[in-house]
Design a protein around this motif. Structure first.
Motif, PDB file in Angstrom:
ATOM      1  N   MET A  44       0.849  -1.165   0.000  1.00  0.00           N
ATOM      2  CA  MET A  44       0.000   0.000   0.000  1.00  0.00           C
ATOM      3  C   MET A  44       0.897   1.231   0.000  1.00  0.00           C
ATOM      4  N   THR A  45       0.582   2.156  -0.836  1.00  0.00           N
ATOM      5  CA  THR A  45       1.368   3.389  -0.903  1.00  0.00           C
ATOM      6  C   THR A  45       0.958   4.330   0.227  1.00  0.00           C
ATOM      7  N   PRO A  46       1.802   5.308   0.545  1.00  0.00           N
ATOM      8  CA  PRO A  46       1.413   6.287   1.555  1.00  0.00           C
ATOM      9  C   PRO A  46       0.093   6.986   1.213  1.00  0.00           C
ATOM     10  N   ASP A  47      -0.126   7.303  -0.056  1.00  0.00           N
ATOM     11  CA  ASP A  47      -1.380   7.956  -0.451  1.00  0.00           C
ATOM     12  C   ASP A  47      -2.585   7.041  -0.239  1.00  0.00           C
ATOM     13  N   GLU A  48      -2.410   5.750  -0.528  1.00  0.00           N
ATOM     14  CA  GLU A  48      -3.499   4.792  -0.277  1.00  0.00           C
ATOM     15  C   GLU A  48      -3.792   4.702   1.217  1.00  0.00           C
ATOM     16  N   PHE A  49      -2.733   4.689   2.028  1.00  0.00           N
ATOM     17  CA  PHE A  49      -2.922   4.639   3.480  1.00  0.00           C
ATOM     18  C   PHE A  49      -3.656   5.881   3.962  1.00  0.00           C
ATOM     19  N   ARG A  50      -3.237   7.047   3.473  1.00  0.00           N
ATOM     20  CA  ARG A  50      -3.916   8.295   3.846  1.00  0.00           C
ATOM     21  C   ARG A  50      -5.399   8.232   3.487  1.00  0.00           C
ATOM     22  N   SER A  51      -5.688   7.766   2.287  1.00  0.00           N
ATOM     23  CA  SER A  51      -7.067   7.691   1.824  1.00  0.00           C
ATOM     24  C   SER A  51      -7.895   6.735   2.681  1.00  0.00           C
TER      25      SER A  51
ATOM     26  N   SER B   3      -7.264   5.800   5.702  1.00  0.00           N
ATOM     27  CA  SER B   3      -7.267   6.220   7.105  1.00  0.00           C
ATOM     28  C   SER B   3      -8.178   7.418   7.342  1.00  0.00           C
ATOM     29  N   GLU B   4      -8.657   8.015   6.277  1.00  0.00           N
ATOM     30  CA  GLU B   4      -9.482   9.211   6.380  1.00  0.00           C
ATOM     31  C   GLU B   4     -10.681   8.956   7.290  1.00  0.00           C
ATOM     32  N   GLY B   5     -10.821   9.818   8.290  1.00  0.00           N
ATOM     33  CA  GLY B   5     -11.936   9.694   9.220  1.00  0.00           C
ATOM     34  C   GLY B   5     -11.693   8.753  10.377  1.00  0.00           C
ATOM     35  N   THR B   6     -10.564   8.055  10.384  1.00  0.00           N
ATOM     36  CA  THR B   6     -10.286   7.123  11.477  1.00  0.00           C
ATOM     37  C   THR B   6      -9.257   7.654  12.460  1.00  0.00           C
ATOM     38  N   ALA B   7      -8.434   8.595  12.000  1.00  0.00           N
ATOM     39  CA  ALA B   7      -7.385   9.157  12.851  1.00  0.00           C
ATOM     40  C   ALA B   7      -7.065  10.556  12.347  1.00  0.00           C
ATOM     41  N   PRO B   8      -6.622  11.415  13.268  1.00  0.00           N
ATOM     42  CA  PRO B   8      -6.218  12.756  12.826  1.00  0.00           C
ATOM     43  C   PRO B   8      -5.058  12.670  11.833  1.00  0.00           C
ATOM     44  N   SER B   9      -4.990  13.627  10.922  1.00  0.00           N
ATOM     45  CA  SER B   9      -3.931  13.600   9.908  1.00  0.00           C
ATOM     46  C   SER B   9      -2.547  13.647  10.546  1.00  0.00           C
ATOM     47  N   SER B  10      -2.426  14.265  11.726  1.00  0.00           N
ATOM     48  CA  SER B  10      -1.124  14.297  12.392  1.00  0.00           C
ATOM     49  C   SER B  10      -0.681  12.896  12.812  1.00  0.00           C
TER      50      SER B  10
ATOM     51  N   VAL C  36      -1.626  10.070  11.237  1.00  0.00           N
ATOM     52  CA  VAL C  36      -1.298   9.397   9.970  1.00  0.00           C
ATOM     53  C   VAL C  36       0.089   9.827   9.505  1.00  0.00           C
ATOM     54  N   ASP C  37       0.382  11.132   9.590  1.00  0.00           N
ATOM     55  CA  ASP C  37       1.708  11.634   9.210  1.00  0.00           C
ATOM     56  C   ASP C  37       2.802  11.000  10.062  1.00  0.00           C
ATOM     57  N   MET C  38       2.557  10.893  11.377  1.00  0.00           N
ATOM     58  CA  MET C  38       3.544  10.309  12.288  1.00  0.00           C
ATOM     59  C   MET C  38       3.782   8.843  11.950  1.00  0.00           C
ATOM     60  N   LEU C  39       2.714   8.087  11.695  1.00  0.00           N
ATOM     61  CA  LEU C  39       2.867   6.675  11.347  1.00  0.00           C
ATOM     62  C   LEU C  39       3.635   6.503  10.044  1.00  0.00           C
ATOM     63  N   LEU C  40       3.281   7.282   9.046  1.00  0.00           N
ATOM     64  CA  LEU C  40       3.980   7.183   7.761  1.00  0.00           C
ATOM     65  C   LEU C  40       5.456   7.542   7.900  1.00  0.00           C
ATOM     66  N   ALA C  41       5.771   8.550   8.709  1.00  0.00           N
ATOM     67  CA  ALA C  41       7.170   8.931   8.919  1.00  0.00           C
ATOM     68  C   ALA C  41       7.929   7.817   9.644  1.00  0.00           C
ATOM     69  N   ALA C  42       7.301   7.214  10.662  1.00  0.00           N
ATOM     70  CA  ALA C  42       7.957   6.131  11.411  1.00  0.00           C
ATOM     71  C   ALA C  42       8.188   4.924  10.516  1.00  0.00           C
ATOM     72  N   TRP C  43       7.176   4.562   9.738  1.00  0.00           N
ATOM     73  CA  TRP C  43       7.326   3.410   8.853  1.00  0.00           C
ATOM     74  C   TRP C  43       8.380   3.671   7.792  1.00  0.00           C
TER      75      TRP C  43
END
Length: 66
Positions: free
Chosen positions: A1-8, A10-17, A19-26
């Protein structure tokens, strides 16, 4: 899954901050060895097993007598 797919997805399930933190850690973990601890052995007093080993050891719990 690409970061953009994950963002899409994850929409509505967690704050964007979050999602950003998870993507940066991964992203930072890519190419790095996994962090391994002795927690299972320390807590259980026995060596850890793979899921396959556990499933084989407990297969009878998932079968029914006909």
């Amino acid at each position: 899954m690409t970061p953009d797919e994950f963002r899409s997805q994850s929409e509505g399930t967690a704050p964007s901050s979050v999602v950003d933190m998870l993507l940066a850690a991964w992203s930072a973990a890519v190419g790095q060895p996994a962090y391994v601890t002795t927690a299972v052995r320390d807590i259980l007093g026995t060596a850890p097993r793979t899921f396959g080993q556990w499933a084989a050891d407990h297969a009878s719990a998932f079968t029914t007598d006909s």
